[in-house]
Design an enzyme around this catalytic site. Structure first.
Site, PDB file in Angstrom:
ATOM      1  N   HIS A  65      -4.766  18.932  20.108  1.00  0.00           N
ATOM      2  CA  HIS A  65      -5.091  18.324  18.813  1.00  0.00           C
ATOM      3  C   HIS A  65      -4.380  19.062  17.677  1.00  0.00           C
ATOM      4  O   HIS A  65      -3.845  18.429  16.764  1.00  0.00           O
ATOM      5  CB  HIS A  65      -6.610  18.332  18.606  1.00  0.00           C
ATOM      6  CG  HIS A  65      -7.051  17.638  17.364  1.00  0.00           C
ATOM      7  ND1 HIS A  65      -7.459  18.331  16.242  1.00  0.00           N
ATOM      8  CD2 HIS A  65      -7.144  16.319  17.056  1.00  0.00           C
ATOM      9  CE1 HIS A  65      -7.798  17.458  15.305  1.00  0.00           C
ATOM     10  NE2 HIS A  65      -7.616  16.232  15.771  1.00  0.00           N
ATOM     11  N   ASP A 111      -7.192  12.212  16.483  1.00  0.00           N
ATOM     12  CA  ASP A 111      -8.624  12.509  16.537  1.00  0.00           C
ATOM     13  C   ASP A 111      -9.320  11.763  17.677  1.00  0.00           C
ATOM     14  O   ASP A 111     -10.188  12.315  18.361  1.00  0.00           O
ATOM     15  CB  ASP A 111      -9.283  12.164  15.203  1.00  0.00           C
ATOM     16  CG  ASP A 111      -8.847  13.069  14.069  1.00  0.00           C
ATOM     17  OD1 ASP A 111      -8.140  14.068  14.313  1.00  0.00           O
ATOM     18  OD2 ASP A 111      -9.208  12.775  12.911  1.00  0.00           O
TER      19      ASP A 111
END
Length: 146
Positions: A65, A111
């Site tokens: 991420h 996300d």
């Protein structure tokens, strides 16, 4: 005690703008956890910053991420504060931005994929990996995936 309450509320207020707030919602929907408590200081990569070798699968989700956010920043997007639209229907997260090539859509995908990763590895979540000082992370970091 009053200082701790003030600090917590300030932290909550600072981090509820833009995509960080939406990212927290995604994590909560898929794992049932409150990310401010469960993921903010998890391992070497979850939360602000990150370096060293990820400690487990959840930490790898955070490392990937971070790399995704790095690519977004390098392309001129602001992944921390750019709001986006998503839906959560029948336990399914979807990014619903109409412009599929724009920053909001791409940040939402970063996300969404991280949240799904957390869900897939939720059984391996280990609260002993919560460490604000990030001890034992070292300096050698894995390369970002393409």
């Amino acid at each position: 005690m009053a200082f701790l309450v003030f600090a917590f509320l300030t932290l909550m207020a600072v981090e509820t703008y833009g995509s960080l707030f939406q990212f927290r919602l995604m994590i909560n929907y898929l794992t049932g956890k409150l990310p401010i408590l469960s993921h903010s200081f998890y391992g070497c990569y979850c939360g602000a910053g990150g370096s060293g070798w990820p400690k487990d699968a959840i930490d790898w989700c955070c490392q990937v991420h971070d790399c995704c956010y790095g690519r977004m920043s390098a392309s001129g997007c602001d992944p921390y504060f750019q709001p986006y639209n998503f839906s959560y229907i029948n336990k399914n997260l979807q990014c619903v931005e109409t412009d599929t090539s724009g920053c909001p859509r791409r940040i939402c995908e970063c996300d969404r994929l991280a949240s799904i990763c957390f869900q897939q590895h939720d059984a391996t979540y280990n609260s002993s990996n919560i460490d604000p000082k990030r001890k034992g992370c070292g300096t050698k970091s894995p390369p970002c995936p393409n």
